[in-house]
Design a protein around this motif. Structure first.
Motif, PDB file in Angstrom:
ATOM      1  N   GLY A  80      -7.304   5.741  10.452  1.00 21.88           N
ATOM      2  CA  GLY A  80      -8.500   5.433  11.226  1.00 21.88           C
ATOM      3  C   GLY A  80      -9.588   4.720  10.453  1.00 21.88           C
ATOM      4  N   VAL A  81      -9.371   4.465   9.163  1.00 20.77           N
ATOM      5  CA  VAL A  81     -10.379   3.784   8.342  1.00 20.77           C
ATOM      6  C   VAL A  81     -10.013   2.303   8.252  1.00 20.77           C
ATOM      7  N   PRO A  82     -10.912   1.407   8.689  1.00 22.89           N
ATOM      8  CA  PRO A  82     -10.562  -0.016   8.737  1.00 22.89           C
ATOM      9  C   PRO A  82     -10.732  -0.725   7.388  1.00 22.89           C
ATOM     10  N   ILE A  83      -9.736  -1.528   7.042  1.00 14.62           N
ATOM     11  CA  ILE A  83      -9.783  -2.353   5.831  1.00 14.62           C
ATOM     12  C   ILE A  83      -9.530  -3.806   6.223  1.00 14.62           C
ATOM     13  N   GLU A 102     -15.827   2.193   0.370  1.00  7.41           N
ATOM     14  CA  GLU A 102     -15.834   2.726  -1.002  1.00  7.41           C
ATOM     15  C   GLU A 102     -15.041   4.024  -1.143  1.00  7.41           C
ATOM     16  N   SER A 103     -15.143   4.891  -0.138  1.00  3.42           N
ATOM     17  CA  SER A 103     -14.411   6.163  -0.247  1.00  3.42           C
ATOM     18  C   SER A 103     -12.903   5.939  -0.248  1.00  3.42           C
ATOM     19  N   LEU A 104     -12.439   4.962   0.493  1.00  2.00           N
ATOM     20  CA  LEU A 104     -11.005   4.682   0.530  1.00  2.00           C
ATOM     21  C   LEU A 104     -10.555   4.003  -0.756  1.00  2.00           C
ATOM     22  N   ALA A 105     -11.433   3.190  -1.344  1.00  2.00           N
ATOM     23  CA  ALA A 105     -11.113   2.583  -2.642  1.00  2.00           C
ATOM     24  C   ALA A 105     -10.952   3.671  -3.700  1.00  2.00           C
ATOM     25  N   ARG A 106     -11.779   4.714  -3.618  1.00  2.00           N
ATOM     26  CA  ARG A 106     -11.629   5.840  -4.564  1.00  2.00           C
ATOM     27  C   ARG A 106     -10.305   6.564  -4.325  1.00  2.00           C
ATOM     28  N   ALA A 113      -7.309   7.149  -6.876  1.00  2.00           N
ATOM     29  CA  ALA A 113      -6.806   8.505  -7.107  1.00  2.00           C
ATOM     30  C   ALA A 113      -5.300   8.571  -6.907  1.00  2.00           C
ATOM     31  N   ASN A 114      -4.811   7.956  -5.849  1.00  2.00           N
ATOM     32  CA  ASN A 114      -3.377   7.972  -5.569  1.00  2.00           C
ATOM     33  C   ASN A 114      -2.599   7.242  -6.667  1.00  2.00           C
ATOM     34  N   LEU A 120       0.833  -1.211   0.000  1.00  2.00           N
ATOM     35  CA  LEU A 120       0.000   0.000   0.000  1.00  2.00           C
ATOM     36  C   LEU A 120       0.860   1.250   0.000  1.00  2.00           C
ATOM     37  N   GLU A 121       1.937   1.208   0.765  1.00  2.00           N
ATOM     38  CA  GLU A 121       2.812   2.382   0.833  1.00  2.00           C
ATOM     39  C   GLU A 121       3.548   2.579  -0.490  1.00  2.00           C
ATOM     40  N   GLN A 122       4.128   1.498  -1.011  1.00  2.00           N
ATOM     41  CA  GLN A 122       4.912   1.621  -2.250  1.00  2.00           C
ATOM     42  C   GLN A 122       4.040   1.961  -3.455  1.00  2.00           C
ATOM     43  N   GLN A 123       2.868   1.381  -3.485  1.00  2.00           N
ATOM     44  CA  GLN A 123       2.025   1.485  -4.668  1.00  2.00           C
ATOM     45  C   GLN A 123       1.192   2.756  -4.650  1.00  2.00           C
ATOM     46  N   ALA A 124       0.677   3.097  -3.450  1.00  2.00           N
ATOM     47  CA  ALA A 124      -0.341   4.149  -3.408  1.00  2.00           C
ATOM     48  C   ALA A 124      -0.135   5.190  -2.317  1.00  2.00           C
ATOM     49  N   PHE A 125       1.018   5.161  -1.643  1.00  2.00           N
ATOM     50  CA  PHE A 125       1.290   6.140  -0.588  1.00  2.00           C
ATOM     51  C   PHE A 125       0.193   6.156   0.476  1.00  2.00           C
ATOM     52  N   LEU A 126      -0.343   4.976   0.782  1.00  2.00           N
ATOM     53  CA  LEU A 126      -1.302   4.814   1.865  1.00  2.00           C
ATOM     54  C   LEU A 126      -0.606   4.044   2.978  1.00  2.00           C
ATOM     55  N   PHE A 127      -0.776   4.524   4.213  1.00  2.00           N
ATOM     56  CA  PHE A 127      -0.014   3.949   5.321  1.00  2.00           C
ATOM     57  C   PHE A 127      -0.971   3.188   6.234  1.00  2.00           C
ATOM     58  N   ALA A 128      -0.803   1.876   6.265  1.00  2.00           N
ATOM     59  CA  ALA A 128      -1.721   0.999   6.987  1.00  2.00           C
ATOM     60  C   ALA A 128      -1.042   0.450   8.235  1.00  2.00           C
ATOM     61  N   ASP A 129      -1.794   0.449   9.327  1.00  2.00           N
ATOM     62  CA  ASP A 129      -1.311  -0.131  10.581  1.00  2.00           C
ATOM     63  C   ASP A 129      -2.182  -1.327  10.939  1.00  2.00           C
ATOM     64  N   PRO A 130      -1.581  -2.403  11.415  1.00  2.00           N
ATOM     65  CA  PRO A 130      -2.390  -3.562  11.796  1.00  2.00           C
ATOM     66  C   PRO A 130      -3.282  -3.234  12.991  1.00  2.00           C
ATOM     67  N   MET A 131      -4.473  -3.822  12.972  1.00  2.00           N
ATOM     68  CA  MET A 131      -5.394  -3.656  14.100  1.00  2.00           C
ATOM     69  C   MET A 131      -5.359  -4.901  14.971  1.00  2.00           C
ATOM     70  N   ALA A 132      -5.587  -4.730  16.253  1.00  2.00           N
ATOM     71  CA  ALA A 132      -5.596  -5.866  17.169  1.00  2.00           C
ATOM     72  C   ALA A 132      -6.775  -6.779  16.834  1.00  2.00           C
ATOM     73  N   GLN A 133      -6.584  -8.058  17.089  1.00  2.00           N
ATOM     74  CA  GLN A 133      -7.662  -9.028  16.871  1.00  2.00           C
ATOM     75  C   GLN A 133      -8.892  -8.578  17.644  1.00  2.00           C
ATOM     76  N   GLY A 134     -10.037  -8.546  16.975  1.00  2.00           N
ATOM     77  CA  GLY A 134     -11.261  -8.113  17.637  1.00  2.00           C
ATOM     78  C   GLY A 134     -11.461  -6.610  17.649  1.00  2.00           C
ATOM     79  N   GLY A 135     -10.495  -5.879  17.091  1.00  2.00           N
ATOM     80  CA  GLY A 135     -10.570  -4.417  17.134  1.00  2.00           C
ATOM     81  C   GLY A 135     -11.307  -3.798  15.968  1.00  2.00           C
ATOM     82  N   PHE A 136     -11.645  -4.608  14.960  1.00  2.00           N
ATOM     83  CA  PHE A 136     -12.279  -4.071  13.750  1.00  2.00           C
ATOM     84  C   PHE A 136     -13.720  -3.672  14.017  1.00  2.00           C
ATOM     85  N   LYS A 137     -14.084  -2.473  13.580  1.00  2.00           N
ATOM     86  CA  LYS A 137     -15.476  -2.039  13.644  1.00  2.00           C
ATOM     87  C   LYS A 137     -15.713  -1.152  12.430  1.00  2.00           C
ATOM     88  N   ALA A 138     -16.543  -1.646  11.512  1.00  2.00           N
ATOM     89  CA  ALA A 138     -16.833  -0.861  10.310  1.00  2.00           C
ATOM     90  C   ALA A 138     -17.620   0.386  10.685  1.00  2.00           C
TER      91      ALA A 138
END
Lengths: 130, 154
Positions: free
Chosen positions: B133-136, B52-56, B60-61, B8-26
Protein backbone atom coordinates in the motif's frame (compact mmCIF):
# COMPACT_ATOMS: atom_id res chain seq x y z
CA UNK A 1 43.75 -25.99 11.25
CA UNK A 2 43.01 -22.52 9.83
CA UNK A 3 41.88 -19.91 12.38
CA UNK A 4 39.80 -18.36 9.66
CA UNK A 5 40.07 -16.60 6.36
CA UNK A 6 41.13 -13.02 5.67
CA UNK A 7 38.57 -11.38 3.41
CA UNK A 8 38.88 -7.96 1.77
CA UNK A 9 35.82 -6.16 0.37
CA UNK A 10 36.46 -3.32 -2.08
CA UNK A 11 33.33 -1.35 -2.95
CA UNK A 12 32.20 2.26 -2.61
CA UNK A 13 28.75 1.15 -1.44
CA UNK A 14 28.41 0.57 2.30
CA UNK A 15 25.23 -1.37 1.58
CA UNK A 16 26.97 -3.85 -0.71
CA UNK A 17 29.73 -4.39 1.84
CA UNK A 18 27.07 -4.91 4.50
CA UNK A 19 25.29 -7.46 2.33
CA UNK A 20 28.51 -9.38 1.66
CA UNK A 21 29.33 -9.33 5.35
CA UNK A 22 25.86 -10.67 6.13
CA UNK A 23 26.27 -13.44 3.52
CA UNK A 24 29.64 -14.44 4.96
CA UNK A 25 28.24 -14.53 8.49
CA UNK A 26 25.38 -16.73 7.33
CA UNK A 27 27.77 -19.01 5.45
CA UNK A 28 29.31 -20.39 8.63
CA UNK A 29 32.74 -20.21 7.01
CA UNK A 30 35.37 -19.20 9.55
CA UNK A 31 36.33 -15.58 8.90
CA UNK A 32 39.35 -14.26 10.78
CA UNK A 33 38.98 -10.72 9.49
CA UNK A 34 36.71 -8.81 7.16
CA UNK A 35 38.37 -5.60 5.96
CA UNK A 36 36.75 -2.89 3.88
CA UNK A 37 38.00 -0.45 1.28
CA UNK A 38 36.03 2.24 -0.53
CA UNK A 39 37.98 2.26 -3.78
CA UNK A 40 40.68 0.40 -5.65
CA UNK A 41 43.53 2.49 -4.23
CA UNK A 42 42.51 1.73 -0.65
CA UNK A 43 42.00 -1.89 -1.64
CA UNK A 44 45.55 -2.15 -2.96
CA UNK A 45 46.96 -0.54 0.17
CA UNK A 46 45.10 -2.97 2.43
CA UNK A 47 46.06 -5.98 0.30
CA UNK A 48 49.74 -4.98 0.34
CA UNK A 49 49.65 -4.37 4.10
CA UNK A 50 48.31 -7.87 4.79
CA UNK A 51 47.66 -10.42 2.05
CA UNK A 52 44.00 -11.47 1.99
CA UNK A 53 42.73 -14.98 1.19
CA UNK A 54 39.96 -13.58 -1.02
CA UNK A 55 38.97 -10.22 -2.43
CA UNK A 56 35.47 -9.09 -3.35
CA UNK A 57 35.72 -6.22 -5.83
CA UNK A 58 33.31 -3.77 -7.39
CA UNK A 59 34.17 -2.27 -10.79
CA UNK A 60 32.77 1.23 -10.80
CA UNK A 61 34.45 3.12 -7.93
CA UNK A 62 35.89 6.61 -7.47
CA UNK A 63 39.65 7.34 -7.25
CA UNK A 64 40.60 3.93 -8.68
CA UNK A 65 38.15 1.50 -10.27
CA UNK A 66 38.08 -2.24 -10.04
CA UNK A 67 39.75 -2.96 -13.38
CA UNK A 68 42.78 -0.85 -12.51
CA UNK A 69 43.02 -2.44 -9.07
CA UNK A 70 42.79 -5.96 -10.54
CA UNK A 71 45.54 -5.15 -13.06
CA UNK A 72 47.80 -3.86 -10.27
CA UNK A 73 47.16 -6.95 -8.14
CA UNK A 74 48.01 -9.26 -11.03
CA UNK A 75 51.26 -7.38 -11.64
CA UNK A 76 52.29 -7.83 -8.01
CA UNK A 77 54.09 -11.16 -7.62
CA UNK A 78 53.10 -11.40 -3.95
CA UNK A 79 49.40 -10.80 -4.61
CA UNK A 80 48.65 -12.17 -8.08
CA UNK A 81 47.47 -15.52 -6.71
CA UNK A 82 44.82 -13.95 -4.44
CA UNK A 83 41.42 -14.99 -5.83
CA UNK A 84 39.21 -12.06 -6.81
CA UNK A 85 35.41 -12.20 -7.04
CA UNK A 86 33.99 -9.29 -9.01
CA UNK A 87 30.53 -8.20 -7.89
CA UNK A 88 28.69 -6.02 -10.36
CA UNK A 89 25.50 -5.38 -12.29
CA UNK A 90 27.51 -5.68 -15.50
CA UNK A 91 25.52 -7.57 -18.12
CA UNK A 92 27.77 -7.34 -21.17
CA UNK A 93 29.11 -10.79 -22.10
CA UNK A 94 32.14 -9.20 -23.68
CA UNK A 95 33.05 -7.30 -20.55
CA UNK A 96 32.47 -10.30 -18.31
CA UNK A 97 34.61 -12.41 -20.63
CA UNK A 98 37.29 -9.74 -20.48
CA UNK A 99 37.28 -9.89 -16.69
CA UNK A 100 37.82 -13.63 -16.76
CA UNK A 101 40.71 -13.17 -19.17
CA UNK A 102 42.25 -10.84 -16.60
CA UNK A 103 42.33 -13.79 -14.22
CA UNK A 104 39.48 -13.18 -11.79
CA UNK A 105 38.26 -16.22 -9.87
CA UNK A 106 34.55 -15.53 -10.42
CA UNK A 107 31.98 -12.96 -11.47
CA UNK A 108 28.91 -12.52 -9.29
CA UNK A 109 26.07 -10.53 -10.81
CA UNK A 110 23.82 -8.57 -8.45
CA UNK A 111 21.39 -9.33 -6.96
CA UNK A 112 22.79 -12.47 -5.39
CA UNK A 113 21.60 -14.85 -2.74
CA UNK A 114 23.56 -15.72 0.43
CA UNK A 115 23.66 -19.38 -0.64
CA UNK A 116 25.41 -18.40 -3.87
CA UNK A 117 28.07 -16.46 -1.97
CA UNK A 118 28.55 -19.36 0.43
CA UNK A 119 28.97 -21.92 -2.36
CA UNK A 120 31.30 -19.67 -4.32
CA UNK A 121 33.53 -18.82 -1.35
CA UNK A 122 33.65 -22.46 -0.24
CA UNK A 123 34.62 -23.57 -3.71
CA UNK A 124 37.31 -20.92 -4.16
CA UNK A 125 38.85 -21.40 -0.72
CA UNK A 126 38.48 -25.17 -0.78
CA UNK A 127 36.35 -25.17 2.38
CA UNK A 128 34.67 -28.44 3.25
CA UNK A 129 30.94 -27.93 3.83
CA UNK A 130 30.03 -29.16 7.32
CA UNK B 1 7.77 -3.26 -16.26
CA UNK B 2 8.55 -6.52 -14.48
CA UNK B 3 12.22 -5.73 -13.79
CA UNK B 4 11.52 -3.42 -10.83
CA UNK B 5 9.31 -5.86 -8.87
CA UNK B 6 11.65 -8.75 -9.66
CA UNK B 7 14.74 -6.93 -8.37
CA UNK B 8 12.95 -5.70 -5.24
CA UNK B 9 11.84 -9.23 -4.46
CA UNK B 10 15.20 -10.88 -5.16
CA UNK B 11 17.30 -8.21 -3.52
CA UNK B 12 15.21 -7.11 -0.56
CA UNK B 13 12.16 -9.38 -0.18
CA UNK B 14 9.87 -6.44 -0.96
CA UNK B 15 6.86 -7.23 -3.13
CA UNK B 16 5.80 -4.45 -5.48
CA UNK B 17 2.64 -4.33 -7.57
CA UNK B 18 2.20 -1.94 -10.49
CA UNK B 19 -0.29 0.88 -9.98
CA UNK B 20 -2.74 1.99 -12.65
CA UNK B 21 -1.88 5.16 -14.54
CA UNK B 22 -3.18 8.09 -12.52
CA UNK B 23 -3.53 5.95 -9.40
CA UNK B 24 -0.50 7.33 -7.55
CA UNK B 25 -1.19 9.43 -4.47
CA UNK B 26 1.62 10.16 -2.03
CA UNK B 27 0.73 9.82 1.63
CA UNK B 28 2.35 12.98 2.96
CA UNK B 29 5.72 11.51 3.83
CA UNK B 30 8.96 12.97 2.49
CA UNK B 31 10.44 10.97 -0.40
CA UNK B 32 14.04 9.82 -0.72
CA UNK B 33 15.26 9.44 -4.29
CA UNK B 34 18.25 8.12 -6.17
CA UNK B 35 19.04 9.00 -9.76
CA UNK B 36 21.77 8.05 -12.16
CA UNK B 37 22.72 8.51 -15.78
CA UNK B 38 23.95 5.82 -18.14
CA UNK B 39 25.68 5.83 -21.48
CA UNK B 40 26.42 3.24 -24.09
CA UNK B 41 24.63 2.52 -27.38
CA UNK B 42 21.96 4.82 -25.89
CA UNK B 43 22.14 7.46 -23.20
CA UNK B 44 19.64 8.23 -20.53
CA UNK B 45 18.86 8.10 -16.87
CA UNK B 46 16.89 6.36 -14.18
CA UNK B 47 15.36 7.34 -10.88
CA UNK B 48 13.82 5.52 -7.93
CA UNK B 49 11.85 7.33 -5.23
CA UNK B 50 10.64 5.77 -1.99
CA UNK B 51 9.00 7.30 1.08
CA UNK B 52 11.77 7.66 3.67
CA UNK B 53 10.35 4.97 5.94
CA UNK B 54 10.28 2.47 3.09
CA UNK B 55 13.84 3.38 2.10
CA UNK B 56 14.86 2.51 5.68
CA UNK B 57 13.00 -0.79 5.36
CA UNK B 58 14.82 -1.48 2.09
CA UNK B 59 18.15 -0.89 3.82
CA UNK B 60 17.13 -3.01 6.79
CA UNK B 61 16.09 -5.91 4.57
CA UNK B 62 19.33 -5.75 2.59
CA UNK B 63 21.46 -5.68 5.71
CA UNK B 64 19.41 -8.08 7.82
CA UNK B 65 18.76 -5.32 10.36
CA UNK B 66 15.66 -3.98 12.08
CA UNK B 67 13.95 -1.07 10.22
CA UNK B 68 14.13 0.95 13.42
CA UNK B 69 17.85 0.31 13.68
CA UNK B 70 20.10 3.34 13.35
CA UNK B 71 22.07 1.39 10.71
CA UNK B 72 18.97 1.22 8.49
CA UNK B 73 18.50 4.98 8.67
CA UNK B 74 22.20 5.62 7.94
CA UNK B 75 22.18 3.28 4.93
CA UNK B 76 18.78 4.24 3.46
CA UNK B 77 20.14 6.53 0.74
CA UNK B 78 22.98 4.20 -0.19
CA UNK B 79 20.58 1.23 -0.26
CA UNK B 80 18.20 3.07 -2.55
CA UNK B 81 21.09 3.99 -4.83
CA UNK B 82 22.21 0.37 -4.87
CA UNK B 83 18.68 -0.83 -5.76
CA UNK B 84 18.55 1.71 -8.59
CA UNK B 85 21.96 0.59 -9.87
CA UNK B 86 20.90 -3.06 -9.95
CA UNK B 87 17.45 -2.38 -11.43
CA UNK B 88 18.85 -0.11 -14.14
CA UNK B 89 21.56 -2.61 -15.04
CA UNK B 90 19.04 -5.41 -15.42
CA UNK B 91 16.59 -3.21 -17.30
CA UNK B 92 19.27 -2.30 -19.85
CA UNK B 93 20.13 -5.99 -20.29
CA UNK B 94 16.43 -6.78 -20.79
CA UNK B 95 16.07 -4.04 -23.39
CA UNK B 96 19.38 -4.40 -25.23
CA UNK B 97 20.60 -7.93 -24.50
CA UNK B 98 24.04 -9.04 -23.29
CA UNK B 99 25.90 -7.69 -26.30
CA UNK B 100 26.06 -3.95 -25.74
CA UNK B 101 28.05 -2.47 -22.86
CA UNK B 102 26.72 0.39 -20.77
CA UNK B 103 28.43 2.57 -18.19
CA UNK B 104 26.26 3.50 -15.23
CA UNK B 105 27.13 6.61 -13.27
CA UNK B 106 27.21 6.75 -9.49
CA UNK B 107 23.76 7.32 -8.00
CA UNK B 108 22.92 10.77 -6.69
CA UNK B 109 20.77 10.82 -3.55
CA UNK B 110 18.30 13.59 -2.71
CA UNK B 111 14.88 14.14 -1.17
CA UNK B 112 11.66 15.92 -2.02
CA UNK B 113 8.23 16.50 -0.51
CA UNK B 114 5.31 14.21 -1.26
CA UNK B 115 3.66 16.95 -3.35
CA UNK B 116 6.60 16.76 -5.76
CA UNK B 117 6.18 12.97 -5.90
CA UNK B 118 2.55 13.51 -6.97
CA UNK B 119 3.73 15.82 -9.77
CA UNK B 120 6.50 13.45 -10.85
CA UNK B 121 4.05 10.54 -11.03
CA UNK B 122 2.17 12.32 -13.82
CA UNK B 123 5.14 12.11 -16.21
CA UNK B 124 4.62 9.55 -18.95
CA UNK B 125 8.01 7.88 -18.37
CA UNK B 126 7.43 7.39 -14.65
CA UNK B 127 5.97 4.16 -13.34
CA UNK B 128 4.24 3.80 -9.99
CA UNK B 129 4.26 0.69 -7.84
CA UNK B 130 2.99 -0.01 -4.38
CA UNK B 131 4.58 -2.10 -1.67
CA UNK B 132 2.05 -3.02 1.03
CA UNK B 133 0.00 0.00 0.00
CA UNK B 134 3.01 2.35 0.03
CA UNK B 135 3.52 4.06 -3.35
CA UNK B 136 6.97 4.26 -4.97
CA UNK B 137 8.14 5.69 -8.27
CA UNK B 138 10.55 4.45 -10.91
CA UNK B 139 11.63 6.39 -13.96
CA UNK B 140 13.79 5.14 -16.82
CA UNK B 141 14.22 7.29 -19.87
CA UNK B 142 16.53 8.01 -22.73
CA UNK B 143 16.79 11.57 -21.54
CA UNK B 144 17.98 13.23 -18.35
CA UNK B 145 16.18 11.88 -15.26
CA UNK B 146 14.13 14.09 -12.94
CA UNK B 147 16.20 16.81 -11.29
CA UNK B 148 14.60 18.53 -8.27
CA UNK B 149 16.66 21.67 -8.94
CA UNK B 150 14.80 22.07 -12.22
CA UNK B 151 11.52 22.11 -10.32
CA UNK B 152 12.90 24.59 -7.81
CA UNK B 153 14.14 26.91 -10.57
CA UNK B 154 10.99 26.63 -12.71
Amino acid sequence: MSAGYEILMVDDSRTVKGVIAKCLTLSGIAIASLREAGNGKEGLELARARKPDLIFADLNMPVMGGLEMIAALKEDASLRDVPIVVISTEGSEERIGGLKERGIAAFLRKPFRPETVKALVAQILGVQNG
Amino acid sequence: MSTVPAILEQQAFLFADPMAQGGFKAKGEEYLAASLVFEGPSRGGALAAFPESLARELAANLLGADPGDEKAAEHAGDALGEFLNVACGHLLTTLFGTGPAFNLGSPRIFGFPSAVADLLARKSDVLAFEIDGVPILFQACFCAPFDPEEVANA
